[in-house]
Design a protein around this motif. Structure first.
Motif, short mmCIF file in Angstrom:
data_model
loop_
_atom_site.label_atom_id
_atom_site.label_comp_id
_atom_site.label_asym_id
_atom_site.label_seq_id
_atom_site.Cartn_x
_atom_site.Cartn_y
_atom_site.Cartn_z
N LYS A 144 -103.13 -15.21 12.20
CA LYS A 144 -103.29 -13.94 11.47
C LYS A 144 -104.70 -13.87 10.92
O LYS A 144 -105.23 -14.84 10.40
N ASP A 145 -105.30 -12.65 10.99
CA ASP A 145 -106.60 -12.45 10.38
C ASP A 145 -106.39 -12.00 8.93
O ASP A 145 -105.26 -11.90 8.46
N LEU A 146 -107.48 -11.72 8.23
CA LEU A 146 -107.39 -11.35 6.82
C LEU A 146 -106.62 -10.06 6.59
O LEU A 146 -106.03 -9.86 5.54
N GLU A 147 -106.63 -9.16 7.58
CA GLU A 147 -105.89 -7.91 7.46
C GLU A 147 -104.42 -8.09 7.80
O GLU A 147 -103.63 -7.16 7.67
N GLY A 148 -104.03 -9.27 8.28
CA GLY A 148 -102.63 -9.53 8.62
C GLY A 148 -102.29 -9.27 10.07
O GLY A 148 -101.15 -9.46 10.49
N ASN A 149 -103.26 -8.80 10.87
CA ASN A 149 -103.02 -8.60 12.30
C ASN A 149 -102.90 -9.95 12.97
O ASN A 149 -103.48 -10.93 12.51
N GLY A 150 -102.16 -10.01 14.06
CA GLY A 150 -101.92 -11.29 14.71
C GLY A 150 -102.47 -11.40 16.11
O GLY A 150 -102.55 -10.42 16.84
N THR A 151 -102.86 -12.60 16.47
CA THR A 151 -103.24 -12.95 17.82
C THR A 151 -102.27 -14.03 18.28
O THR A 151 -102.20 -15.10 17.68
N ILE A 152 -101.51 -13.72 19.32
CA ILE A 152 -100.54 -14.66 19.87
C ILE A 152 -101.15 -15.29 21.11
O ILE A 152 -101.60 -14.58 22.01
N THR A 153 -101.17 -16.61 21.16
CA THR A 153 -101.65 -17.33 22.33
C THR A 153 -100.47 -18.03 22.97
O THR A 153 -99.74 -18.78 22.31
N ILE A 154 -100.25 -17.75 24.24
CA ILE A 154 -99.16 -18.34 25.01
C ILE A 154 -99.80 -19.21 26.08
O ILE A 154 -100.66 -18.75 26.82
N SER A 155 -99.39 -20.48 26.15
CA SER A 155 -99.97 -21.37 27.15
C SER A 155 -98.89 -22.24 27.77
O SER A 155 -97.81 -22.42 27.22
N GLY A 156 -99.22 -22.76 28.94
CA GLY A 156 -98.29 -23.63 29.66
C GLY A 156 -98.29 -23.31 31.14
O GLY A 156 -99.23 -22.72 31.66
N LYS A 157 -97.22 -23.71 31.80
CA LYS A 157 -97.09 -23.41 33.23
C LYS A 157 -97.05 -21.90 33.39
O LYS A 157 -96.44 -21.20 32.59
N PRO A 158 -97.70 -21.37 34.43
CA PRO A 158 -97.77 -19.92 34.60
C PRO A 158 -96.41 -19.21 34.55
O PRO A 158 -96.29 -18.15 33.95
N ALA A 159 -95.38 -19.81 35.14
CA ALA A 159 -94.05 -19.18 35.11
C ALA A 159 -93.50 -19.13 33.68
O ALA A 159 -92.88 -18.13 33.28
N ASN A 160 -93.76 -20.18 32.90
CA ASN A 160 -93.28 -20.21 31.51
C ASN A 160 -94.05 -19.22 30.65
O ASN A 160 -93.47 -18.55 29.78
N VAL A 161 -95.35 -19.11 30.90
CA VAL A 161 -96.18 -18.14 30.17
C VAL A 161 -95.70 -16.73 30.47
O VAL A 161 -95.55 -15.91 29.56
N ALA A 162 -95.43 -16.44 31.73
CA ALA A 162 -94.96 -15.11 32.12
C ALA A 162 -93.62 -14.79 31.46
O ALA A 162 -93.40 -13.66 31.01
N LYS A 163 -92.74 -15.78 31.39
CA LYS A 163 -91.43 -15.57 30.76
C LYS A 163 -91.58 -15.28 29.27
O LYS A 163 -90.96 -14.36 28.74
N ALA A 164 -92.44 -16.04 28.58
CA ALA A 164 -92.66 -15.81 27.15
C ALA A 164 -93.29 -14.45 26.92
O ALA A 164 -92.89 -13.71 26.01
N GLN A 165 -94.28 -14.10 27.74
CA GLN A 165 -94.94 -12.80 27.61
C GLN A 165 -93.95 -11.67 27.81
O GLN A 165 -93.94 -10.69 27.05
N ALA A 166 -93.09 -11.78 28.81
CA ALA A 166 -92.09 -10.74 29.07
C ALA A 166 -91.12 -10.62 27.89
O ALA A 166 -90.75 -9.51 27.50
N SER A 167 -90.73 -11.75 27.32
CA SER A 167 -89.81 -11.72 26.17
C SER A 167 -90.45 -11.04 24.97
O SER A 167 -89.81 -10.25 24.27
N ILE A 168 -91.73 -11.34 24.73
CA ILE A 168 -92.43 -10.71 23.60
C ILE A 168 -92.61 -9.22 23.85
O ILE A 168 -92.39 -8.40 22.96
#
Length: 112
Positions: free
Chosen positions: A44-68
């Protein structure tokens, strides 16, 4: 969305949605990690906005991204891409590049 081609995706979310991604006591983020198999971090930055970083095997990253995306809706996520494949697949205009706050202006949210 930013991708570096090595199984890492970065999503930006507004402060009104940061809590939805985290969940009560971090339970939503833990569930996302468990169900996708990806590593998910939120800063979170000072304004409270968020940056989400997803990492790992490409298939796992795609699954997490789709869920979010499903949880928050595509419109809630700021998107940009450094990947030519992702750019070709995108049908919307690219937004202005995001500016990352200096480290002292960020709060790292760690969910065990």
């Amino acid at each position: 969305i930013s991708t570096n081609g090595a199984g890492i995706v970065t999503l930006s979310v507004g402060r009104s949605l940061v809590g939805k991604v985290l969940g009560h006591g971090g339970c939503t983020m833990r569930d996302l990690r468990a169900s996708s198999g990806a590593e998910i971090d939120l800063i979170k930055d000072l304004e409270g906005n968020g940056t989400i970083t997803i990492s790992g095997k490409p298939a796992n990253v795609a699954k997490a991204q789709a869920s979010i995306r499903e949880m928050l809706g595509d419109a809630a996520l700021a998107t940009s891409s450094n990947s030519s494949a992702a750019s070709a697949a995108s049908t919307t205009a690219a937004p202005a590049p995001s500016v990352r706050a200096p480290p002292e202006a960020e709060e790292v949210v760690t969910v065990p």
